[in-house]
Design a protein around this motif. Structure first.
Motif, PDB file in Angstrom:
ATOM      1  N   SER A 118       0.881  -1.345   0.013  1.00 23.35           N
ATOM      2  CA  SER A 118       0.177  -0.098  -0.082  1.00 23.35           C
ATOM      3  C   SER A 118       0.783   1.305   0.157  1.00 23.35           C
ATOM      4  O   SER A 118       0.381   2.407   0.158  1.00 23.35           O
ATOM      5  N   SER A 119       2.108   1.136  -0.294  1.00 25.95           N
ATOM      6  CA  SER A 119       3.192   2.379  -0.493  1.00 25.95           C
ATOM      7  C   SER A 119       4.112   1.928  -1.257  1.00 25.95           C
ATOM      8  O   SER A 119       4.523   0.865  -1.473  1.00 25.95           O
ATOM      9  N   ALA A 120       5.032   2.944  -1.706  1.00 28.81           N
ATOM     10  CA  ALA A 120       6.328   2.899  -2.653  1.00 28.81           C
ATOM     11  C   ALA A 120       7.416   2.903  -1.721  1.00 28.81           C
ATOM     12  O   ALA A 120       7.429   4.012  -0.801  1.00 28.81           O
ATOM     13  N   HIS A 168       3.803   0.082  -4.838  1.00 25.47           N
ATOM     14  CA  HIS A 168       2.226   0.366  -4.368  1.00 25.47           C
ATOM     15  C   HIS A 168       1.263   0.076  -5.396  1.00 25.47           C
ATOM     16  O   HIS A 168       0.946   0.644  -6.494  1.00 25.47           O
TER      17      HIS A 168
END
Ligand code: 3EB
Length: 340
Positions: A38-40, A55
């Motif tokens: 859910s994130s990079a 992500h």
């Protein structure tokens, strides 16, 4: 080296994202952990392997980790922003292009670093690439679609390294939820590869100009084998595959028909008739596909896509569904996987 060595083929599988470290196989060495999450985050080398956060999921619960393992010892490092891990036979490396107004130049530079790294470590065979492009269908600051902008930089980098169209890897070029452009690549040292095209599709590198100034440089699949003449134990890395015949999108707006055509394309690609063109004697069907990723543009379409896929994939196959944009705005679904 003229004689091809007999080495094992790369191994990958999907694990749940929560406590992935606890689940890593103790009896194996880890080359890389690719978090579809859910994130990079920039690629990093820690705990003796490559780690990347891409992500690709709205929440951690919707994500998964793709884990690459090996029996051989792993060496890691970093070069020009590219993180890498290798085991003397296979190289896994990853890079990221920060969010920008346009991407061709950043893509070319990052790809050049990756190709230089492959050269210097002696990994000449580029097996498989994955590219995750945020805002893939939106225009850059010069009015060019970001996917086309990315394709331009990729084509330039391959050209600088004298990659002919038949030496480009199978690839995925797909939307992501953030983080600019993330990519990772699998390369081999002694295991040989054969790029496979789909006789029912125009090769992507021959797409006409209507899809952008430089065509997408990727193979429909890569056949990887370690024993040369005896190709029976080879793997097939199937590139992102969609509802395309010739070079044209079919069934725009009909996700069920698009899913069926994508599946039909894969079935043909890995099936005996298409592989016979390459003297590969394997009788694969969709049920042989594993570690499958299904990219679906509209979240509401996921149940229908899931139902169709369940009818074609093995019940034992690992399948991940990701809700992201697809590289042509008239495509609703794209599917990839590996015949192990
Ligand atoms: C297609 O067949 C659909 O740009 O690397 C599939 C797989 C697609 C890879 C890429 C694009 C890419 O043309 C799009």
């Amino acid at each position: 080296m003229t004689e091809q060595q007999i080495v094992d083929l790369p191994a990958s599988k999907f694990l749940a994202l929560d406590d992935v470290d606890e689940q890593l196989p103790r009896e194996k060495n880890v080359l890389g952990v690719i978090n579809y999450t859910s994130s990079a985050a920039d690629p990093e080398v820690s705990r003796g392997h490559l780690r990347v956060d891409i992500h690709m999921a709205g929440s951690e619960a919707d994500g998964f980790a793709e884990v690459w393992t090996t029996d051989r010892p792993v060496e890691t490092g970093e070069f020009g922003g590219i993180g890498y891990a290798h085991d003397d036979e296979y190289l896994l490396c990853a890079g990221r292009i920060a969010p920008a107004e346009h991407y061709a130049e950043g893509t070319r530079v990052a790809y050049q670093a990756m190709l230089e790294l492959m050269d210097s470590l002696g990994y000449k065979n580029c097996v498989r690439m994955w590219n995750f492009v945020n805002h893939i269908n939106e225009d850059n600051s010069e009015g060019m679609e970001i996917y086309r902008d990315f394709c331009k930089g990729r084509a330039e980098a391959f050209e600088l390294f004298h990659f002919g169209d038949t030496s480009v890897p199978s690839a995925t070029g797909i939307g992501s939820l953030g983080g600019g452009i993330a990519f990772y690549v699998l390369a081999s040292r002694s295991a040989a590869l054969i790029p496979i095209e789909n006789s029912k599709q125009i090769s992507a590198y021959n797409y006409p100009k209507q899809y952008g100034p430089r065509p997408p440089k990727f193979a429909r699949a890569t056949y990887l084998s370690t024993t040369g003449a005896d190709r029976i134990s080879g793997q097939i890395y199937v590139a992102g595959t969609s509802s395309i015949r010739g070079h044209e999108t079919l069934f725009a707006g009909d996700v069920e028909k698009q899913t069926l055509l994508a599946l039909e394309n894969i079935a043909h690609l890995v099936g005996p008739e298409n592989l016979a063109d390459y003297q590969i004697e394997q009788r694969n069907a969709l049920a042989d596909l594993d570690t499958i990723k299904v990219y679906v543009r509209h979240r509401d379409d996921i149940p229908a896509v899931q139902r169709i896929c369940a009818e074609h994939f093995s019940p034992d196959a690992q399948v991940a569904y990701l809700n992201v944009d697809v590289c042509r705005s008239d495509l609703s679904v794209e599917i990839e996987g590996i015949v192990h």
